[in-house]
Write a protein that holds these residues in place. Structure first.
Motif, short mmCIF file in Angstrom:
data_model
loop_
_atom_site.label_atom_id
_atom_site.label_comp_id
_atom_site.label_asym_id
_atom_site.label_seq_id
_atom_site.Cartn_x
_atom_site.Cartn_y
_atom_site.Cartn_z
N ALA A 35 41.76 73.04 7.57
CA ALA A 35 40.34 73.17 7.92
C ALA A 35 39.48 72.37 6.96
CB ALA A 35 39.93 74.64 7.88
N TRP A 36 38.26 72.15 7.39
CA TRP A 36 37.21 71.59 6.55
C TRP A 36 36.09 72.61 6.44
CZ3 TRP A 36 37.56 67.06 3.91
CH2 TRP A 36 38.56 66.17 4.30
N PHE A 37 35.63 72.77 5.22
CA PHE A 37 34.44 73.56 4.94
C PHE A 37 33.46 72.67 4.20
CE2 PHE A 37 35.68 77.98 5.88
CZ PHE A 37 37.04 77.83 6.07
N GLY A 42 22.64 74.86 -3.10
CA GLY A 42 21.92 76.11 -2.98
C GLY A 42 22.34 77.00 -1.83
N LYS A 43 23.40 76.60 -1.13
CA LYS A 43 23.85 77.37 0.02
C LYS A 43 25.30 77.79 -0.17
CE LYS A 43 20.73 75.27 3.38
NZ LYS A 43 20.62 74.62 4.72
N GLU A 44 25.71 78.77 0.64
CA GLU A 44 27.10 79.20 0.59
C GLU A 44 27.99 78.20 1.34
OE1 GLU A 44 26.36 84.05 0.42
OE2 GLU A 44 27.38 83.15 2.13
N PRO A 88 20.67 64.39 7.94
CA PRO A 88 20.45 64.75 6.53
C PRO A 88 20.96 66.15 6.19
CG PRO A 88 18.54 63.60 7.36
CD PRO A 88 19.45 63.82 8.54
N GLU A 89 20.89 67.05 7.14
CA GLU A 89 21.37 68.42 6.89
C GLU A 89 22.90 68.52 6.81
OE1 GLU A 89 19.20 67.42 9.22
OE2 GLU A 89 19.48 68.53 11.11
N ASP A 90 23.60 67.42 7.08
CA ASP A 90 25.04 67.39 6.88
C ASP A 90 25.41 67.09 5.43
OD1 ASP A 90 25.31 65.77 10.06
OD2 ASP A 90 25.78 67.87 9.61
N THR A 91 24.41 66.80 4.62
CA THR A 91 24.66 66.54 3.21
C THR A 91 25.28 67.75 2.54
OG1 THR A 91 22.88 64.93 3.02
CG2 THR A 91 23.56 66.04 1.00
N ALA A 92 26.44 67.56 1.92
CA ALA A 92 27.16 68.67 1.31
C ALA A 92 28.42 68.13 0.62
CB ALA A 92 27.57 69.70 2.36
N GLN A 109 37.07 81.84 5.30
CA GLN A 109 37.61 81.08 4.17
C GLN A 109 38.52 81.93 3.29
OE1 GLN A 109 34.48 79.95 1.19
NE2 GLN A 109 33.14 80.64 2.83
N ARG A 110 38.45 83.24 3.43
CA ARG A 110 39.34 84.10 2.65
C ARG A 110 40.78 83.99 3.12
NH1 ARG A 110 36.33 89.61 3.79
NH2 ARG A 110 36.53 88.66 5.86
N ARG A 111 40.99 83.44 4.30
CA ARG A 111 42.34 83.29 4.85
C ARG A 111 43.05 82.05 4.33
NH1 ARG A 111 44.05 87.88 7.73
NH2 ARG A 111 42.19 88.84 8.65
#
Length: 125
Positions: A35-37, A42-44, A88-92, A109-111
């Motif tokens: 997977a990709w996260f 400032g965000k989770e 721009p909101e894809d910035t991460a 994501q705990r998996r």
């Protein structure tokens, strides 16, 4: 153990495309769902996309459907994320992850058992 190394991040303009890659080494790569996260400042960290161990099933966060495509090459031990029409909101920071279990949501994501160090994607307006 599985080691994951992401690459392909960078600075791009809105509306363009970018392809991220994740190279896996260690234990049998083909037995793991991938997977990709991503995590914006400032965000989770949030789910982006996942692909099952055989590569014949894919899962996407609603906001990425139609723009992002996840794929894997079992022979090369890689998983990729093709990102089109970037905003721009894809910035991460984008993280690759691997999980050995097939139970539970791919978005949880705990998996996931293994994580890469991440690659920065910056989309300018």
């Amino acid at each position: 153990q599985v080691q994951l190394v992401e690459s392909g991040g960078g600075l791009v303009q809105a509306g363009t495309s970018l392809r991220l890659s994740c190279a896996a080494s260690g234990r049998t790569f083909s037995r793991y769902a991938m997977a990709w996260f991503r995590q914006a400042p400032g965000k989770e960290r949030e789910f982006v996309a996942a692909i099952n161990w055989s590569g014949d099933s894919t899962y996407y966060a609603d906001s990425m459907k139609g723009r992002f495509t996840i794929s894997r090459d079992i022979a090369k031990n890689t998983v990729s994320l093709q990102m089109n029409s970037l905003k721009p909101e894809d910035t991460a920071v984008y993280y690759c992850a691997a999980r050995g279990t097939s139970s539970g949501s791919y978005a949880d994501q705990r998996r996931y058992d293994y994580w890469g160090q991440g690659t920065q994607v910056t989309v300018s307006a």
